[in-house]
Design an enzyme around this catalytic site. Sequence first.
Site, PDB file in Angstrom:
ATOM      1  N   GLU A  27      -8.162  -5.920   4.886  1.00  0.00           N
ATOM      2  CA  GLU A  27      -8.006  -5.535   3.483  1.00  0.00           C
ATOM      3  C   GLU A  27      -6.789  -6.203   2.853  1.00  0.00           C
ATOM      4  O   GLU A  27      -6.816  -6.577   1.688  1.00  0.00           O
ATOM      5  CB  GLU A  27      -7.912  -4.008   3.378  1.00  0.00           C
ATOM      6  N   ASP A  85     -10.317  11.666  16.880  1.00  0.00           N
ATOM      7  CA  ASP A  85     -10.274  10.302  17.385  1.00  0.00           C
ATOM      8  C   ASP A  85     -11.475  10.051  18.305  1.00  0.00           C
ATOM      9  O   ASP A  85     -11.674  10.780  19.277  1.00  0.00           O
ATOM     10  CB  ASP A  85      -8.949  10.095  18.148  1.00  0.00           C
ATOM     11  N   PHE A  86     -12.244   9.017  17.963  1.00  0.00           N
ATOM     12  CA  PHE A  86     -13.484   8.773  18.701  1.00  0.00           C
ATOM     13  C   PHE A  86     -13.246   8.427  20.178  1.00  0.00           C
ATOM     14  O   PHE A  86     -14.099   8.676  21.013  1.00  0.00           O
ATOM     15  CB  PHE A  86     -14.299   7.676  18.011  1.00  0.00           C
ATOM     16  N   HIS A 133     -13.343   2.162  -0.041  1.00  0.00           N
ATOM     17  CA  HIS A 133     -13.321   1.076   0.959  1.00  0.00           C
ATOM     18  C   HIS A 133     -13.851  -0.231   0.371  1.00  0.00           C
ATOM     19  O   HIS A 133     -14.287  -1.122   1.110  1.00  0.00           O
ATOM     20  CB  HIS A 133     -14.195   1.400   2.191  1.00  0.00           C
ATOM     21  N   GLY A 138     -14.400   4.080  10.620  1.00  0.00           N
ATOM     22  CA  GLY A 138     -13.059   4.313  11.144  1.00  0.00           C
ATOM     23  C   GLY A 138     -12.771   5.786  11.101  1.00  0.00           C
ATOM     24  O   GLY A 138     -13.677   6.612  11.273  1.00  0.00           O
ATOM     25  N   ASN A 190       0.876  -1.173   0.000  1.00  0.00           N
ATOM     26  CA  ASN A 190       0.000   0.000   0.000  1.00  0.00           C
ATOM     27  C   ASN A 190       0.915   1.226   0.000  1.00  0.00           C
ATOM     28  O   ASN A 190       1.428   1.626   1.045  1.00  0.00           O
ATOM     29  CB  ASN A 190      -0.899  -0.027   1.245  1.00  0.00           C
ATOM     30  N   ARG A 209     -13.264  14.924   7.870  1.00  0.00           N
ATOM     31  CA  ARG A 209     -13.997  15.256   6.636  1.00  0.00           C
ATOM     32  C   ARG A 209     -15.463  15.539   6.944  1.00  0.00           C
ATOM     33  O   ARG A 209     -16.069  14.866   7.777  1.00  0.00           O
ATOM     34  CB  ARG A 209     -13.934  14.089   5.647  1.00  0.00           C
ATOM     35  N   ARG A 218      -2.546  -2.164  -3.428  1.00  0.00           N
ATOM     36  CA  ARG A 218      -3.760  -1.395  -3.221  1.00  0.00           C
ATOM     37  C   ARG A 218      -3.688  -0.182  -4.150  1.00  0.00           C
ATOM     38  O   ARG A 218      -2.715   0.580  -4.096  1.00  0.00           O
ATOM     39  CB  ARG A 218      -3.857  -0.932  -1.779  1.00  0.00           C
TER      40      ARG A 218
HETATM   41  P1  AMP Z   1      -9.421   3.082  11.441  1.00  0.00           P
HETATM   42  O1  AMP Z   1      -9.424   4.241  10.491  1.00  0.00           O
HETATM   43  O2  AMP Z   1     -10.223   1.924  10.965  1.00  0.00           O
HETATM   44  O3  AMP Z   1      -8.047   2.686  11.895  1.00  0.00           O
HETATM   45  O4  AMP Z   1     -10.166   3.589  12.779  1.00  0.00           O
HETATM   46  C1  AMP Z   1      -9.641   4.618  13.559  1.00  0.00           C
HETATM   47  C2  AMP Z   1     -10.726   5.118  14.489  1.00  0.00           C
HETATM   48  O5  AMP Z   1     -11.165   4.040  15.331  1.00  0.00           O
HETATM   49  C3  AMP Z   1     -10.255   6.231  15.422  1.00  0.00           C
HETATM   50  O6  AMP Z   1     -11.169   7.298  15.424  1.00  0.00           O
HETATM   51  C4  AMP Z   1     -10.263   5.562  16.771  1.00  0.00           C
HETATM   52  O7  AMP Z   1     -10.567   6.457  17.783  1.00  0.00           O
HETATM   53  C5  AMP Z   1     -11.368   4.551  16.624  1.00  0.00           C
HETATM   54  N1  AMP Z   1     -11.277   3.574  17.691  1.00  0.00           N
HETATM   55  C6  AMP Z   1     -10.326   2.681  17.937  1.00  0.00           C
HETATM   56  N2  AMP Z   1     -10.570   2.032  19.090  1.00  0.00           N
HETATM   57  C7  AMP Z   1     -11.701   2.564  19.603  1.00  0.00           C
HETATM   58  C8  AMP Z   1     -12.489   2.347  20.771  1.00  0.00           C
HETATM   59  N3  AMP Z   1     -12.145   1.435  21.665  1.00  0.00           N
HETATM   60  N4  AMP Z   1     -13.599   3.073  20.963  1.00  0.00           N
HETATM   61  C9  AMP Z   1     -13.949   4.002  20.078  1.00  0.00           C
HETATM   62  N5  AMP Z   1     -13.267   4.253  18.948  1.00  0.00           N
HETATM   63  C10 AMP Z   1     -12.164   3.547  18.712  1.00  0.00           C
END
Ligand code: AMP
Length: 401
Positions: free
Chosen positions: A387, A286-287, A183, A213, A7, A244, A93
């Site tokens: 992926e 970040d969630f 995706h 994500g 990638n 975004r 990718r």
């Molecule tokens: P990705 O782009 O698939 O790597 O996802 C990244 C996102 O997943 C980020 O916003 C992270 O905060 C979120 N994430 C990872 N672990 C957790 C969790 N335990 N609770 C909430 N969000 C999460």
Amino acid sequence: MNILVINAGSSSLKYQLLNPETGDLLAKGLCERIGIDGKFTYKPQIAGKQVLDAVDVAMPTHSEAIQTVMNALVDAENGVVASMAEIDAVGHRVVHGGEAFNKSVLITDEVMKALEDCIPLAPLHNPANITGINACTAVMGKDVPQVAVFDTAFHQTMPAKAYMYALPYEYYENDKVRRYGFHGTSHKYVAGRAAAMLGKNIEDVKLISCHLGNGSSVTAIDGGKSVDTSMGFTPLAGLPMGTRAGDLDAGILEFLMNKYGMDIKEMVSILNKKSGVQGVSGVSSDFRDLENAFKDGNDRAGLAVDMFNYGVKKLIGSYAAAMGGVDAIIFTAGVGENSASQRLAIASDLEFMGVKMDAEANAVRGKETVISAADSKVKVLLIPTNEELMIAMDTAAIVKG
Ligand code: AMP
């Protein structure tokens, strides 16, 4: 069979060496700061082999990066294969395949030309993907087969009513302005796993796949085919994401640009980098940070998460309507795999359409499992995405003919 999955980004390159038949991962890692100073990470998955973590290796171009990966993989002491001959093929990718590619494809000179033609559709991503392919050819030679696996290909089955924008038709005919969706590799992988978990043929099930994500998209998959998806001409469309904006009234652009004297570049940069849950909360993209901030009393962090969850819920409802029903809803990617509270919020109050969660089963992360109640008409599935494995599987299938 061993497949090297690449990638490539503009200054970075992620890699994995895996066996698509067993799913075994032999090694993975990352080249960073290509063209700057060069940092190399190597994580062999065999006990006793030495891990390298962001060590300095000069990488003026992607070719040196690939050469560094090769050296590590075949290293006498810490490598995972005896020689390059044990790498059967490379799967790349590639972000955008436009309308030219509706499935993965063996890379030939003709395909390279078509990839170049797709650059206007993904000016930031496709050139880096092409550079990665050329670097592999330079290091591994022309005899090792290479396959391009597109983020967009899975969505090429969408009907025109789903992919067309209500713009003057010539923008589609002349400029290929339409919904492409992204995706695709992830949605395809989890759809295959979902059918296996349900014990059904993929042709016989209606699925809604929620890839949630940092970037997020939801896809309606009928009989194994993508029939609608929330990302669009670019990955900026659909849900609010980390930074975004997702869908919004295009009239807002003119209003803000006029009011603040912004040009289109500044405006688009705001939509891509300063919006989404980061923009609404003012806290983070970040969630996990948002959840913590909300617990500490930050209402805007709570609002950002609510807006996101509500967006996913609305897509689930509209895609169930679009397909005339749904057999299973899939949660995947960072948020989908890890956040029990967000899954619960998204799937709450959907009993009217046969969705009933099991709070206990849902209290899980990163594991392939059913998280709906036993009597839920619609199954809700947690499926970690993979992926790289999907790219390796597609590559192997094409190389085997
Ligand atoms: P990705 O782009 O698939 O790597 O996802 C990244 C996102 O997943 C980020 O916003 C992270 O905060 C979120 N994430 C990872 N672990 C957790 C969790 N335990 N609770 C909430 N969000 C999460």
